[in-house]
Scaffold this motif. Sequence first.
Motif, PDB file in Angstrom:
ATOM      1  N   VAL A   1       0.854  -1.190   0.000  1.00 23.98           N
ATOM      2  CA  VAL A   1       0.000   0.000   0.000  1.00 23.98           C
ATOM      3  C   VAL A   1       0.890   1.241   0.000  1.00 23.98           C
ATOM      4  CG1 VAL A   1      -1.865   1.223   1.156  1.00 23.98           C
ATOM      5  CG2 VAL A   1      -1.805  -1.272   1.200  1.00 23.98           C
ATOM      6  N   ARG A   2       1.968   1.179   0.804  1.00 23.40           N
ATOM      7  CA  ARG A   2       2.911   2.296   0.820  1.00 23.40           C
ATOM      8  C   ARG A   2       3.500   2.531  -0.577  1.00 23.40           C
ATOM      9  NH1 ARG A   2       7.355   3.440  -0.126  1.00 23.40           N
ATOM     10  NH2 ARG A   2       7.954   1.261  -0.412  1.00 23.40           N
ATOM     11  N   GLN A   3       3.805   1.430  -1.265  1.00 28.26           N
ATOM     12  CA  GLN A   3       4.362   1.559  -2.621  1.00 28.26           C
ATOM     13  C   GLN A   3       3.398   2.293  -3.542  1.00 28.26           C
ATOM     14  OE1 GLN A   3       6.046  -1.995  -4.369  1.00 28.26           O
ATOM     15  NE2 GLN A   3       5.817  -1.246  -6.463  1.00 28.26           N
ATOM     16  N   TRP A   4       2.127   1.928  -3.465  1.00 30.41           N
ATOM     17  CA  TRP A   4       1.126   2.605  -4.309  1.00 30.41           C
ATOM     18  C   TRP A   4       0.987   4.073  -3.911  1.00 30.41           C
ATOM     19  CZ3 TRP A   4      -3.353   0.121  -7.242  1.00 30.41           C
ATOM     20  CH2 TRP A   4      -2.957  -1.135  -7.751  1.00 30.41           C
ATOM     21  N   GLN A   5       1.039   4.330  -2.594  1.00 31.85           N
ATOM     22  CA  GLN A   5       0.951   5.726  -2.160  1.00 31.85           C
ATOM     23  C   GLN A   5       2.170   6.508  -2.649  1.00 31.85           C
ATOM     24  OE1 GLN A   5       0.315   5.312   2.095  1.00 31.85           O
ATOM     25  NE2 GLN A   5      -1.902   5.069   1.835  1.00 31.85           N
ATOM     26  N   ASP A   6       3.299   5.816  -2.674  1.00 24.91           N
ATOM     27  CA  ASP A   6       4.522   6.425  -3.174  1.00 24.91           C
ATOM     28  C   ASP A   6       4.384   6.759  -4.661  1.00 24.91           C
ATOM     29  OD1 ASP A   6       7.076   7.077  -3.957  1.00 24.91           O
ATOM     30  OD2 ASP A   6       7.957   5.115  -3.531  1.00 24.91           O
TER      31      ASP A   6
ATOM     32  N   SER B   1      -0.605   7.325   4.055  1.00 23.30           N
ATOM     33  CA  SER B   1      -1.766   7.408   4.919  1.00 23.30           C
ATOM     34  C   SER B   1      -1.980   6.080   5.648  1.00 23.30           C
ATOM     35  CB  SER B   1      -2.998   7.759   4.071  1.00 23.30           C
ATOM     36  OG  SER B   1      -4.120   7.939   4.901  1.00 23.30           O
ATOM     37  N   HIS B   2      -1.662   6.048   6.938  1.00 20.28           N
ATOM     38  CA  HIS B   2      -1.955   4.896   7.801  1.00 20.28           C
ATOM     39  C   HIS B   2      -1.337   3.587   7.316  1.00 20.28           C
ATOM     40  CE1 HIS B   2      -4.677   7.507   9.962  1.00 20.28           C
ATOM     41  NE2 HIS B   2      -5.098   7.926   8.787  1.00 20.28           N
ATOM     42  N   VAL B   3      -0.098   3.652   6.915  1.00 21.04           N
ATOM     43  CA  VAL B   3       0.577   2.428   6.492  1.00 21.04           C
ATOM     44  C   VAL B   3       1.798   2.132   7.367  1.00 21.04           C
ATOM     45  CG1 VAL B   3      -0.175   2.419   4.097  1.00 21.04           C
ATOM     46  CG2 VAL B   3       1.846   3.743   4.747  1.00 21.04           C
ATOM     47  N   THR B   4       2.011   2.955   8.387  1.00 23.46           N
ATOM     48  CA  THR B   4       3.179   2.758   9.241  1.00 23.46           C
ATOM     49  C   THR B   4       2.819   1.822  10.384  1.00 23.46           C
ATOM     50  OG1 THR B   4       3.683   5.056   8.762  1.00 23.46           O
ATOM     51  CG2 THR B   4       5.004   3.986  10.479  1.00 23.46           C
TER      52      THR B   4
ATOM     53  N   THR C   1      14.459  -5.129   7.088  1.00 24.25           N
ATOM     54  CA  THR C   1      14.936  -4.766   5.754  1.00 24.25           C
ATOM     55  C   THR C   1      14.913  -3.249   5.600  1.00 24.25           C
ATOM     56  OG1 THR C   1      12.726  -4.777   4.799  1.00 24.25           O
ATOM     57  CG2 THR C   1      13.917  -6.880   4.831  1.00 24.25           C
ATOM     58  N   ILE C   2      15.461  -2.779   4.467  1.00 26.74           N
ATOM     59  CA  ILE C   2      15.330  -1.351   4.221  1.00 26.74           C
ATOM     60  C   ILE C   2      13.839  -1.042   4.119  1.00 26.74           C
ATOM     61  CG2 ILE C   2      17.560  -1.192   3.058  1.00 26.74           C
ATOM     62  CD1 ILE C   2      15.960  -0.751   0.452  1.00 26.74           C
ATOM     63  N   GLN C   3      13.503   0.163   4.560  1.00 28.99           N
ATOM     64  CA  GLN C   3      12.077   0.413   4.784  1.00 28.99           C
ATOM     65  C   GLN C   3      11.292   0.706   3.516  1.00 28.99           C
ATOM     66  OE1 GLN C   3      11.966   3.112   8.425  1.00 28.99           O
ATOM     67  NE2 GLN C   3      10.483   1.479   8.813  1.00 28.99           N
ATOM     68  N   GLU C   4      11.878   1.562   2.675  1.00 26.21           N
ATOM     69  CA  GLU C   4      11.083   2.006   1.527  1.00 26.21           C
ATOM     70  C   GLU C   4      11.644   1.430   0.242  1.00 26.21           C
ATOM     71  OE1 GLU C   4       9.927   6.079   1.407  1.00 26.21           O
ATOM     72  OE2 GLU C   4       9.878   6.240   3.594  1.00 26.21           O
ATOM     73  N   ASP C   5      11.266   0.210  -0.035  1.00 28.32           N
ATOM     74  CA  ASP C   5      11.689  -0.431  -1.267  1.00 28.32           C
ATOM     75  C   ASP C   5      10.427  -0.762  -2.055  1.00 28.32           C
ATOM     76  OD1 ASP C   5      13.196  -1.564  -3.190  1.00 28.32           O
ATOM     77  OD2 ASP C   5      13.887  -3.273  -1.999  1.00 28.32           O
ATOM     78  N   ASN C   6      10.521  -0.644  -3.358  1.00 31.16           N
ATOM     79  CA  ASN C   6       9.360  -0.955  -4.184  1.00 31.16           C
ATOM     80  C   ASN C   6       9.597  -2.208  -5.005  1.00 31.16           C
ATOM     81  OD1 ASN C   6       8.112   1.288  -3.214  1.00 31.16           O
ATOM     82  ND2 ASN C   6       8.429   2.545  -5.047  1.00 31.16           N
TER      83      ASN C   6
END
Lengths: 163, 577
Positions: B473-478, B486-489, B537-542
């Motif tokens: 979901v974070r990837q899509w928000q990215d 929004s509310h993915v943490t 893992t690294i946090q923001e990977d797509n």
Amino acid sequence: MKKHTISILVENKFGALNRIVGLFSARGYNIDSISVGTSEDDSVARVTIVSKGDDDVIEQIIKQLNKLIDVTKVVDLTYDSFVERELVLVKVAANRNSRPELMQISEIFRSKIIDISQRSITIEATGSEQKVDAMIKMLEPFGIKEIARTGRVALKREFEGEV
Amino acid sequence: MSTNDLTGSEIFVKSLIEENVEYIFGYPGGAVIGVYDAMHDMSHIRHILTRHEQGAVHAAEGYAKATGKVGVVLVTSGPGATNTVTGIADAYMDSVPLVVFTGQVATHLIGNDAFQEADIIGITRSITKHNFLVKDVKQLAWTIKAAFHIASTGRPGPVVVDMPKDVMASNAPFLYPKEVKLRGYHPFYFGHMGQINKAVEIINSSRKPVLYVGGGVVTSNASTELFNLAKKLNAPVAMTLMGLGAFPGNDDLSMGMLGMHGTWYSNVAVDQCDCLVAIGARFDDRVTGNPNMFSPNSKKVHIDIDPSAISKNVKVDVPIVGDVRHVLERLTPLVNALDTKEWLEQIAEWKTEHPLRYENGDEIRAQYVIEKINELTKGSAVVTADVGQNQMWTAQFYRFMNPRSNITSGGLGTMGFSFPAAIGAAFGVKDRPVFSVNGDGGIQMNIQEMATAAANKLPLKIVILNNGYLGMVRQWQDLFYKKRYSHVTLGNNPDFVKLAEAFGGVGFATDKTDEVVPILKEAMKIHDKPVVMDFHTIQEDNVYPMIPSGGTVAQILDYPKSVKELKMAKAHPETVK
């Protein structure tokens, strides 16, 4: 989008009709009319559904109906020659002045008056959907109080000559 | 009542023995207390007590997918039954053979809003292949036979059998039918020879074929037949998420997965091929993107046992309704060895130019973890993946060598599936390690099953790819919502090591790349309890490549910093500006 008349034979048991209706709502198909009753075999019910959709949708509807375990046969009558009838009861406002004309209309449509009172009469008519629609249209100016329609029932025509 | 009569509960147990059931995944309750009483002394069947009914259904799914046998679930009425709904829907979408027995209040109470009453037949009607309410104990044995028959034949699926308490307490003679006849159910196994001949014509005139392979190949145990066809044709194979494992992942002809997060080259090959043979696949939107632009240049053959899967999403030239194995057995002898040399060279070139890749470093990459699991297990472990980024990375970097080893929730996309499914798979498969790959979100959805795994001493390898986010979901928000997270943490994750230990398992955690392999090796030495490996893992990977939802091949986002525009222009001259 063409109107299709689909005749379905289904096990005459608890919940079977629900499966058919549920399939239409779950997959977003529409139902113009539906009628249900037992068939020539007590253990099997015949459901006649009239549905609108383009060819792809109707093809899916028939495939999905065939997937239901309780459904034993599905026929799209639309491309066959078939006989169809619908029954309607119409309660129309009537008084001394209008009653004769209403009786004439009823007669023209070869229908029956099955209830009469000071203020209304109830007409029973059978026929194709178009005939029923036409009669209702003729009755409208008199003031229709209530209508009950059965929806279409249909069978494949066996006679192969000119009708 | 004759003295030979049995109670419904006893008939239930005897019927399951007749069906050669090995395991029941279940959870007792008031409406099935009589059934559980009859099960107290049974020796042929093991009952596995899960810690939640949803866990029981996913475990049964994992067992069924790993073994090909029917998974069996037993729960009580009301909440017990409603807790099975997600699992049943999951099994329906992925064609998993299950029979789910639910308790029901006594027949005279049905419809009265009785305690723990739910209309589970009504609730599950649209998510089961069929369901039954048993109203008469004399019908029970027949119904159970019919339920197993329906669940396991044709296109398999879940069947619910609802058993009112009074029915199970009444008596009837026990006669288990040899077979059941259902006049509305006749699965069609043998493909029409005329259609097969038409398909042969198309295939034989092809120079750029692709085999598009789905879960149906696994379901019909047709991996050998598929292998023979691919080798005879020299045709490359693209697999759906559910199809992975149907064809050896390390074979030169394998292009891995296709679709939204499929390999660059499989998607481009499908786009450019002149003949697409869909085998046990259903043209799902995650595969096709925009269905009108899907594989526009190909003649299409579609083999599927479910007539309603044919031409549902994409029109095909030659549909063949039938069991994949039967059809391939007849098709393969008729096709020619094709001259696909140029085509395969082209694909090999694409594979070198656009491989699956990531940049390794000190911080752990999820891709690296999966790659190492693949190396250590040589692609032969049973791997259950959850849903989201962890699932896609597993699909990309684990090279499944065997059918029935890739177990994941494909159609429904159920978070919390992986771990309980691994429990079920571990009961079915004893000779290979079972890995459960999870995100830190999904693992917490059925974490209670740690108790089930520990109680049964299952040596599960539970991998958590922990990035502190609901990653997909974070990837899509990215990518599509301007990085508005929004509310993915997942800010307050538990200490998974302590949690594993609290349940009686073992836990490891690390955030360093060079500790990944030692931990995996250590975990694989443990054979009597579940092991949790919490990899930070690294946090923001797509996940790349990616074709945005509803998009086309022209819109593939390849791994960033590549020279993709250049290559794209080569692959797809007309669509790149």
